[in-house]
Design a protein around this motif. Structure first.
Motif, PDB file in Angstrom:
ATOM      1  N   SER A 183       0.855  -1.186   0.000  1.00 33.80           N
ATOM      2  CA  SER A 183       0.000   0.000   0.000  1.00 33.80           C
ATOM      3  C   SER A 183       0.888   1.232   0.000  1.00 33.80           C
ATOM      4  O   SER A 183       2.082   1.165   0.320  1.00 33.80           O
ATOM      5  N   ASP A 184       0.286   2.383  -0.349  1.00 32.43           N
ATOM      6  CA  ASP A 184       1.021   3.643  -0.252  1.00 32.43           C
ATOM      7  C   ASP A 184       0.895   4.262   1.129  1.00 32.43           C
ATOM      8  O   ASP A 184       1.439   5.340   1.388  1.00 32.43           O
ATOM      9  N   GLY A 185       0.197   3.585   2.028  1.00 28.39           N
ATOM     10  CA  GLY A 185       0.060   4.064   3.401  1.00 28.39           C
ATOM     11  C   GLY A 185      -1.114   4.976   3.644  1.00 28.39           C
ATOM     12  O   GLY A 185      -1.361   5.388   4.784  1.00 28.39           O
ATOM     13  N   ASP A 190     -10.589   4.992  10.126  1.00 25.80           N
ATOM     14  CA  ASP A 190     -10.510   3.540   9.918  1.00 25.80           C
ATOM     15  C   ASP A 190      -9.280   2.927  10.572  1.00 25.80           C
ATOM     16  O   ASP A 190      -9.168   1.710  10.660  1.00 25.80           O
ATOM     17  N   ASN A 191      -8.350   3.756  11.047  1.00 30.39           N
ATOM     18  CA  ASN A 191      -7.102   3.220  11.589  1.00 30.39           C
ATOM     19  C   ASN A 191      -7.338   2.360  12.832  1.00 30.39           C
ATOM     20  O   ASN A 191      -6.722   1.297  12.991  1.00 30.39           O
ATOM     21  N   ALA A 192      -8.198   2.807  13.706  1.00 32.00           N
ATOM     22  CA  ALA A 192      -8.455   2.037  14.935  1.00 32.00           C
ATOM     23  C   ALA A 192      -9.075   0.687  14.612  1.00 32.00           C
ATOM     24  O   ALA A 192      -8.715  -0.344  15.212  1.00 32.00           O
ATOM     25  N   LYS A 193      -9.994   0.664  13.655  1.00 30.49           N
ATOM     26  CA  LYS A 193     -10.624  -0.590  13.264  1.00 30.49           C
ATOM     27  C   LYS A 193      -9.610  -1.537  12.637  1.00 30.49           C
ATOM     28  O   LYS A 193      -9.600  -2.744  12.924  1.00 30.49           O
ATOM     29  N   GLU A 219       5.415  -0.752   1.997  1.00 29.44           N
ATOM     30  CA  GLU A 219       4.868   0.565   1.655  1.00 29.44           C
ATOM     31  C   GLU A 219       5.620   1.110   0.450  1.00 29.44           C
ATOM     32  O   GLU A 219       6.858   1.187   0.457  1.00 29.44           O
ATOM     33  N   VAL A 220       4.879   1.466  -0.580  1.00 28.05           N
ATOM     34  CA  VAL A 220       5.469   1.963  -1.823  1.00 28.05           C
ATOM     35  C   VAL A 220       5.331   3.477  -1.874  1.00 28.05           C
ATOM     36  O   VAL A 220       4.353   4.051  -1.407  1.00 28.05           O
ATOM     37  N   GLY A 221       6.371   4.110  -2.436  1.00 20.26           N
ATOM     38  CA  GLY A 221       6.374   5.562  -2.520  1.00 20.26           C
ATOM     39  C   GLY A 221       6.630   6.044  -3.931  1.00 20.26           C
ATOM     40  O   GLY A 221       6.956   5.261  -4.835  1.00 20.26           O
ATOM     41  N   ASP A 266       9.282  11.976  -5.394  1.00 23.46           N
ATOM     42  CA  ASP A 266       8.965  12.652  -4.134  1.00 23.46           C
ATOM     43  C   ASP A 266       9.207  11.798  -2.902  1.00 23.46           C
ATOM     44  O   ASP A 266       9.105  12.284  -1.775  1.00 23.46           O
ATOM     45  N   GLY A 267       9.493  10.522  -3.094  1.00 26.78           N
ATOM     46  CA  GLY A 267       9.752   9.659  -1.952  1.00 26.78           C
ATOM     47  C   GLY A 267       8.467   9.182  -1.290  1.00 26.78           C
ATOM     48  O   GLY A 267       7.459   8.961  -1.952  1.00 26.78           O
ATOM     49  N   PHE A 268       8.503   9.057   0.042  1.00 25.10           N
ATOM     50  CA  PHE A 268       7.392   8.460   0.766  1.00 25.10           C
ATOM     51  C   PHE A 268       6.538   9.523   1.452  1.00 25.10           C
ATOM     52  O   PHE A 268       6.980  10.642   1.716  1.00 25.10           O
ATOM     53  N   ASN A 269       5.316   9.111   1.739  1.00 30.16           N
ATOM     54  CA  ASN A 269       4.425   9.922   2.553  1.00 30.16           C
ATOM     55  C   ASN A 269       4.828   9.749   4.014  1.00 30.16           C
ATOM     56  O   ASN A 269       4.493   8.759   4.654  1.00 30.16           O
ATOM     57  N   LEU A 270       5.631  10.689   4.512  1.00 30.91           N
ATOM     58  CA  LEU A 270       6.192  10.547   5.851  1.00 30.91           C
ATOM     59  C   LEU A 270       5.083  10.439   6.886  1.00 30.91           C
ATOM     60  O   LEU A 270       4.135  11.240   6.907  1.00 30.91           O
ATOM     61  N   GLY A 271       5.223   9.449   7.745  1.00 34.30           N
ATOM     62  CA  GLY A 271       4.240   9.258   8.796  1.00 34.30           C
ATOM     63  C   GLY A 271       2.868   8.923   8.270  1.00 34.30           C
ATOM     64  O   GLY A 271       1.853   9.464   8.721  1.00 34.30           O
ATOM     65  N   SER A 272       2.808   8.026   7.289  1.00 34.99           N
ATOM     66  CA  SER A 272       1.524   7.647   6.707  1.00 34.99           C
ATOM     67  C   SER A 272       0.640   6.982   7.759  1.00 34.99           C
ATOM     68  O   SER A 272       1.122   6.457   8.769  1.00 34.99           O
ATOM     69  N   GLU A 273      -0.659   7.013   7.486  1.00 32.74           N
ATOM     70  CA  GLU A 273      -1.623   6.463   8.438  1.00 32.74           C
ATOM     71  C   GLU A 273      -1.368   4.986   8.706  1.00 32.74           C
ATOM     72  O   GLU A 273      -1.324   4.531   9.853  1.00 32.74           O
ATOM     73  N   VAL A 274      -1.200   4.208   7.648  1.00 26.87           N
ATOM     74  CA  VAL A 274      -1.012   2.759   7.810  1.00 26.87           C
ATOM     75  C   VAL A 274       0.316   2.461   8.479  1.00 26.87           C
ATOM     76  O   VAL A 274       0.402   1.595   9.366  1.00 26.87           O
ATOM     77  N   TRP A 275       1.380   3.169   8.075  1.00 27.23           N
ATOM     78  CA  TRP A 275       2.705   2.899   8.660  1.00 27.23           C
ATOM     79  C   TRP A 275       2.695   3.160  10.164  1.00 27.23           C
ATOM     80  O   TRP A 275       3.221   2.360  10.939  1.00 27.23           O
TER      81      TRP A 275
END
Length: 430
Positions: free
Chosen positions: A341-343, A349-352, A372-374, A378-387
């Motif tokens: 995923s991209d995160g 939905d994170n708690a669930k 996690e793919v970025g 631009d690199g990665f989504n820093l501090g993504s929800e899923v990560w």
């Protein structure tokens, strides 16, 4: 009986010599394959690959004529400057020829380039990878059987002939039937040759001739090997406990996943598919795609469908649980999952998602890998929800491995990190 190997050799190469070389330089070739894999893409597997290994360790001893003795004559074609007996001056320092890759101090060693086929490349790349914590499960009706030695039989295939038992039976039979040994017959013939044909030796010659004929007839009647001596190895098929496993491939195909990100995820799953299909016989693969909804699909749809939508990660986890409960009981299957995923995810939905993983999925899984793919630029989504959600579970001690990739040449090294053999802990890489 002559056995002739009629398998086709690779074009322009000797198959036997090639296999012998790979066996002898296997460690160097394997190291070179892993180094080259970091610079390759999954698409390069279709053609194998060229690798370079050092020459040390692959050279064979050779015999040379001594340069310190004897007479030596050198004929140099195309020479118009020197004649026999001329002394050629040594080049001045710095004027000697040197290849482009030679070292400045004159020391160095040429690299040996070797071309591997697709199968050879994959075998060497995958040989030390494995599914972590794979356990043997209960016997199933249609599972594998392995042959086990079960004594001997009087009939069978020629390849199962037991020479030791056959010769032992032959010797026992010849001793029991008092078959004369060749040495005994040779001794009688030698005695007969010594005696001349005089009257005084006539009776003795008749006795020896009679005994010799008797021994020869007995030797013919009692053969060296008789069909009753022959024994074959007997095997019986024994059912084996099978390590049945299922791998869940969970891929995010929502609108936030760019074409580059989807390409990275698909390359990872293609490599995972090659690994499982080549290394394991009893592994089933379940493909699940998700946007704001998730559904199980076949292989063709998983890799080629172009659907898109929003992102709700909990849907793919719920679909995985549904399939597990319907088809893969925990006591019969080793359960693995690989999610890409991209995160991106809905904050609500994170708690669930965390609860589904912590309470239901991770306790059932032998191993759960998250990739996690970025974006390449631009690199990665820093501090993504899923990560962040998965990182909290990892810190809490749950068995989850996490990696990030944003370039194609990172797929191979990351894949090896996730499925390396005898790796006690796979910590999250930031």
């Amino acid at each position: 009986m002559d056995i002739i190997d009629r398998r086709l050799n690779p074009r322009g190469k000797s198959l036997a010599n090639r296999q012998r070389f790979i066996r002898r330089a296997r460690q160097q070739i394997a190291d070179a394959v892993r180094e080259a894999s970091g610079k390759s893409s999954v698409a390069d597997l279709n053609g194998g690959g060229k690798i370079k290994i050092r020459r040390d360790g692959i050279n064979e001893p050779q015999l040379y004529h001594s340069g310190k003795s004897g007479e030596h004559t050198h004929v140099v074609p195309g020479n118009h400057e020197y004649v026999e007996g001329d002394r050629i001056p040594r080049p001045q320092d710095g004027q000697g020829g040197r290849g482009r890759e030679a070292s400045a101090d004159g020391e160095g060693e040429d690299a040996f380039q070797f071309v591997l086929t697709q199968d050879e490349f994959l075998d060497l790349f995958l040989e030390d990878l494995e599914l972590p914590d794979l356990l043997r499960k209960q016997l199933k009706k249609a599972e594998s059987f392995l042959p086990r030695r079960a004594g001997y039989s009087v009939s069978g295939a020629a390849t199962n002939l037991n020479l030791v038992r056959t010769m032992r039976n032959s010797l026992s039979r010849r001793i029991a039937l008092k078959r004369p040994r060749p040495a005994e017959i040779a001794a009688l013939e030698a005695q007969l040759d010594i005696l001349d044909e005089s009257e005084e030796n006539l009776d003795r010659r008749r006795e020896l001739e009679l005994e010799l004929n008797t021994q020869r007839r007995r030797a013919k009647r009692v053969p060296f090997i008789d069909p009753v001596d022959v024994r074959y190895n007997r095997f019986e098929m024994v059912p084996q406990p099978v390590a049945s496993a299922v791998m869940f491939c969970l891929m995010d195909v929502s609108g936030s996943m760019t074409e580059h990100m989807k390409d990275l995820a698909k390359r990872f799953y293609k490599l995972l598919y090659l690994f499982l299909s080549r290394r394991y016989r009893n592994v089933e693969i379940v493909f699940i795609r998700h946007t704001h909804v998730a559904r199980e699909v076949d292989e063709e749809t998983f890799f080629n469908s172009r659907e898109t939508g929003g992102t709700v990660v909990s849907t793919v986890l719920e679909e995985m649980m549904r399939v597990l409960q319907e088809r893969y009981p925990r006591d019969q299957w080793n359960i693995y999952a690989a999610q890409a995923s991209d995160g991106d995810n809905l904050s609500s939905d994170n708690a669930k998602s965390a609860a589904l993983l912590e309470k239901k999925i991770l306790p059932l899984c032998q191993y759960f890998a998250y990739l996690e793919v970025g974006d390449e630029e631009d690199g990665f989504n820093l501090g993504s929800e899923v990560w962040r959600t998965y990182e909290r579970l990892d810190r809490a001690g749950h068995s989850i491995a996490m990696r990030k990739v944003n370039k194609r040449n990172q797929i191979f090294p990351v894949f090896r990190e996730l499925f390396a053999r005898d790796q006690p802990a796979r910590k999250a890489a930031s």
